[in-house]
Design a protein around this motif. Structure first.
Motif, short mmCIF file in Angstrom:
data_model
loop_
_atom_site.label_atom_id
_atom_site.label_comp_id
_atom_site.label_asym_id
_atom_site.label_seq_id
_atom_site.Cartn_x
_atom_site.Cartn_y
_atom_site.Cartn_z
N ARG A 166 46.55 4.21 -28.97
CA ARG A 166 47.15 3.03 -28.35
C ARG A 166 47.39 1.94 -29.39
N ILE A 167 46.44 1.75 -30.30
CA ILE A 167 46.62 0.73 -31.34
C ILE A 167 47.81 1.08 -32.23
N ASN A 168 47.95 2.36 -32.57
CA ASN A 168 49.08 2.76 -33.40
C ASN A 168 50.41 2.53 -32.68
N CYS A 169 50.45 2.83 -31.38
CA CYS A 169 51.68 2.61 -30.62
C CYS A 169 52.03 1.13 -30.55
N VAL A 170 51.01 0.28 -30.37
CA VAL A 170 51.26 -1.16 -30.32
C VAL A 170 51.78 -1.66 -31.66
N GLN A 171 51.20 -1.22 -32.76
CA GLN A 171 51.65 -1.66 -34.08
C GLN A 171 53.09 -1.21 -34.36
N VAL A 172 53.41 0.02 -33.97
CA VAL A 172 54.78 0.52 -34.18
C VAL A 172 55.76 -0.27 -33.32
N LEU A 173 55.42 -0.51 -32.06
CA LEU A 173 56.32 -1.26 -31.18
C LEU A 173 56.52 -2.69 -31.69
N GLN A 174 55.47 -3.32 -32.14
CA GLN A 174 55.60 -4.69 -32.65
C GLN A 174 56.51 -4.74 -33.88
#
Length: 236
Positions: free
Chosen positions: A64-72
């Motif tokens: 989830r953290i990786n997905c948030v960083q990529v989306l940001q």
């Protein structure tokens, strides 16, 4: 009026809620069990995770953290007009697509984690990925309206997109008004018709004059001599 910078900052702030609450982005909660979106000229791969017959597992915290960083990071590179994530350098007039190694270098995670995060975002329909090229294939990434709807920013996105398109049309009209069209060539003056002159009748050759008779010798001297000659000598 909501500015583009404010829209991106709000989207980045609201994505932070997904770190602790997996249900903040409902489409991404069970994205690992969704079918992978097929791409043109790519073979469909098998499902990475077995479909569970009972309750499905939510996405684990690190993913989830990786997905948030990529989306940001994708939102920072978002072109609101086209919703495409691009790298833009106005100083050198560069506009190109983004690459997985570039995302991993800026975020600070390995390329494999970025690839898995992009797969999950593609399955959840938050990111649209297209293939461009045949021999040298590259991806184009677009953020869909579903992502902004889940973070409750879809209305702001539509307003900004409409205003940007209106500004583009206004600039095109002004540019068309400033550039005066070249004057059309003046139509050629109609030439007056030439007066009809009748052709002269064909010339008939004149007949040759009759030949002149040969000049006759003067008979005055002969007549005079014949008169003076005796009658008996005239018939000789």
């Amino acid at each position: 009026m909501v500015k583009v910078v404010d829209l991106k900052n709000r989207a980045i702030e609201r994505l932070e809620a997904y770190r602790d609450n997996p249900r903040a982005l409902p489409s991404l909660t069970y994205a690992r069990y969704l079918p992978k979106a097929s791409l043109p000229r790519h073979k469909q791969k098998r499902q990475l995770f077995a479909v569970r017959k009972h309750k499905q597992h939510q996405m684990h915290a690190q993913h989830r953290i990786n997905c948030v960083q990529v989306l940001q990071w994708l939102i920072k590179r978002l072109d609101v007009r086209t919703r495409q994530c691009v790298f833009v350098n106005p100083a050198r007039n560069i506009r190109r697509t983004i690459y997985i190694p570039e995302i991993a270098r800026h975020i600070g995670i390995d390329e494999r984690s970025v690839t898995r995060a992009m797969d999950s975002l593609t399955r959840s329909r938050y990111v649209l990925r297209t293939v461009v090229g045949k021999s040298n294939q590259r991806y184009h990434y677009y953020l869909t309206e579903l992502l902004f709807r889940d973070i409750q920013l879809d209305i702001s996105l539509r307003i900004i997109t409409g205003k940007l398109k209106g500004l583009d049309k206004k600039a095109q009209r002004e540019e068309a008004g400033n550039t005066k069209p070249a004057p059309a060539p003046a139509p050629a003056a109609a030439k007056a018709p030439k007066p009809h002159i009748p052709e002269p009748p064909p010339r008939v050759p004149e007949p040759d004059p009759p030949p002149e008779p040969p000049p006759q010798r003067s008979q005055s001297a002969r007549d005079k001599a014949m008169k003076e000659m005796p009658f008996r000598l005239r018939n000789r």
